[in-house]
Design a protein around this motif. Sequence first.
Motif, short mmCIF file in Angstrom:
data_model
loop_
_atom_site.label_atom_id
_atom_site.label_comp_id
_atom_site.label_asym_id
_atom_site.label_seq_id
_atom_site.Cartn_x
_atom_site.Cartn_y
_atom_site.Cartn_z
N LEU A 264 0.82 -1.22 0.00
CA LEU A 264 0.00 0.00 0.00
C LEU A 264 0.85 1.26 0.00
CD1 LEU A 264 -2.75 -1.03 2.58
CD2 LEU A 264 -3.15 -0.50 0.17
N SER A 265 2.15 1.13 0.03
CA SER A 265 3.02 2.30 0.13
C SER A 265 2.77 3.26 -1.02
CB SER A 265 4.49 1.86 0.13
OG SER A 265 4.83 1.25 -1.09
N GLY A 266 2.84 4.54 -0.69
CA GLY A 266 2.61 5.57 -1.68
C GLY A 266 1.19 6.07 -1.71
N LYS A 267 0.29 5.34 -1.03
CA LYS A 267 -1.10 5.77 -1.03
C LYS A 267 -1.51 6.45 0.28
CE LYS A 267 -2.92 2.69 -4.53
NZ LYS A 267 -3.28 3.82 -5.40
N ARG A 268 -0.57 6.59 1.21
CA ARG A 268 -0.79 7.30 2.47
C ARG A 268 -1.94 6.67 3.26
NH1 ARG A 268 -1.01 13.60 1.26
NH2 ARG A 268 -0.78 13.64 3.52
N GLN A 295 -16.11 -0.27 0.38
CA GLN A 295 -16.46 -1.49 1.10
C GLN A 295 -17.39 -2.38 0.28
OE1 GLN A 295 -17.71 0.32 5.08
NE2 GLN A 295 -16.69 -1.56 5.72
N GLU A 296 -18.36 -1.78 -0.37
CA GLU A 296 -19.32 -2.56 -1.15
C GLU A 296 -18.63 -3.25 -2.33
OE1 GLU A 296 -22.85 -4.31 -2.15
OE2 GLU A 296 -22.32 -3.22 -0.32
N THR A 297 -17.75 -2.52 -2.99
CA THR A 297 -17.03 -3.12 -4.12
C THR A 297 -16.13 -4.26 -3.66
OG1 THR A 297 -17.08 -0.99 -5.28
CG2 THR A 297 -15.52 -2.64 -6.07
N LEU A 298 -15.41 -4.07 -2.56
CA LEU A 298 -14.55 -5.13 -2.04
C LEU A 298 -15.39 -6.34 -1.63
CD1 LEU A 298 -12.01 -3.06 0.11
CD2 LEU A 298 -11.61 -4.13 -2.11
N TYR A 355 -4.22 -10.09 -3.27
CA TYR A 355 -5.55 -9.98 -3.86
C TYR A 355 -6.32 -8.79 -3.27
CZ TYR A 355 -10.36 -11.29 -5.14
OH TYR A 355 -11.64 -11.29 -5.62
N ILE A 356 -6.24 -8.65 -1.94
CA ILE A 356 -6.92 -7.53 -1.27
C ILE A 356 -6.38 -6.20 -1.77
CG2 ILE A 356 -7.28 -6.38 0.96
CD1 ILE A 356 -7.06 -9.27 2.20
N ASN A 361 -5.96 -1.00 -4.79
CA ASN A 361 -5.17 -0.14 -5.68
C ASN A 361 -5.92 0.15 -6.98
OD1 ASN A 361 -3.04 0.03 -3.90
ND2 ASN A 361 -1.88 -1.63 -4.84
N ARG A 362 -6.68 -0.83 -7.44
CA ARG A 362 -7.44 -0.64 -8.67
C ARG A 362 -8.57 0.36 -8.48
NH1 ARG A 362 -11.92 -3.14 -10.26
NH2 ARG A 362 -11.75 -4.71 -8.63
#
Length: 364
Positions: A264-268, A295-298, A355-356, A361-362
């Motif tokens: 997740l680095s770079g996304k703060r 949350q709903e999309t995940l 995967y998570i 990120n997408r």
Amino acid sequence: MTIDFANLQKHYLLYKDEIDTAVHAVLDKCNFIMGEEVAQLESALAAYVGVKHAITCSSGTDALQLSLMSIDIAPGDEVITTPFTFIATAEMIAHLGAVPVFVDIDEATYNIDPSKIEDKITAKTKAIIPVSLYGQTADMDAINAIAAKHRLIVIEDAAQSFGATYKGNKSCALSDIGCTSFFPAKPLGCFGDGGAIFTDNDVLAEKMRSMRVHGQSKRYHHRYIGIGGRLDTIQAAVLNVKLKHYQKDLALREEVAQTYNLMLSGKRLIPFIAPERTSAYAQYSIRVQERDALQETLKNHGIPTAVHYPMPLHLQECFTYLGYKQGDFPISETVAKEIMSLPMNPCLTYDEINYIVSNINRLL
């Protein structure tokens, strides 16, 4: 792929043979209340944390209640705590007729901001309850210094941080009293409800041991008003096994967290852990905009999430009588709108984390 948020079943299977043997030993003896396993657990817990006394009890909530009762918190007393926590922290203050006095959080750690505590101290203040949220302790040295200056008791609500460290010392050994929870989804969880209290104070320890069995000094002789707050022997047996493996579990939780951090680095988004502290990572919580949509999309991709916590305590209906309003604790209110917990457990695999994070990120 479908992800399990806490993965309790897989974790049980890791130690199944040992746990089953320990539980069946209790069943064979039929010593279900205050059996020898309870004393064994208390000795092991005290040694692990590094305090003189560990007093087990029936839940983390009861641990808080017994702690407050032991220092004679009474109607009209004030106890300072954070509005950004599970309700049990303030609920037990109110349950005893005392007044929860809230102090806003530090935006980096989500724990109570020590710099804002002294302004809330009055002649009625008796104690401070910092919460070690998400697995990281609050700044306990600063809090203890304020408490010493004003002759207050500090009770660490360590329901989420058992095993974490602060300047080399373990959570639950950082103040007058420490409390933790063994709820199944906690880093060290039993198979029902359970909790423990930690202290170096001999007088308070004796008092809490008595209060957890209705204030008894001996059978049917009651020195204090107490509660029925004992830990079941079966739960103690489970915890005796899991405690032996706990450092390994903490290391695995740290590994999961660091993998999340790297991806997740770079996304703060990643949690901030202060340099002098370690976290038990009870949750791995990030802050995001448009949380509900994410949350709903995940969820649609088989990824469960949770929100710890969506509404600060000062805005809860049950605390309306305290007179707080929207805007009183702006950091807590902002974080509550953005915080989101990702799956976190010691059995989470690299592929699952990938995967998570790939889906996050997408979407972001």
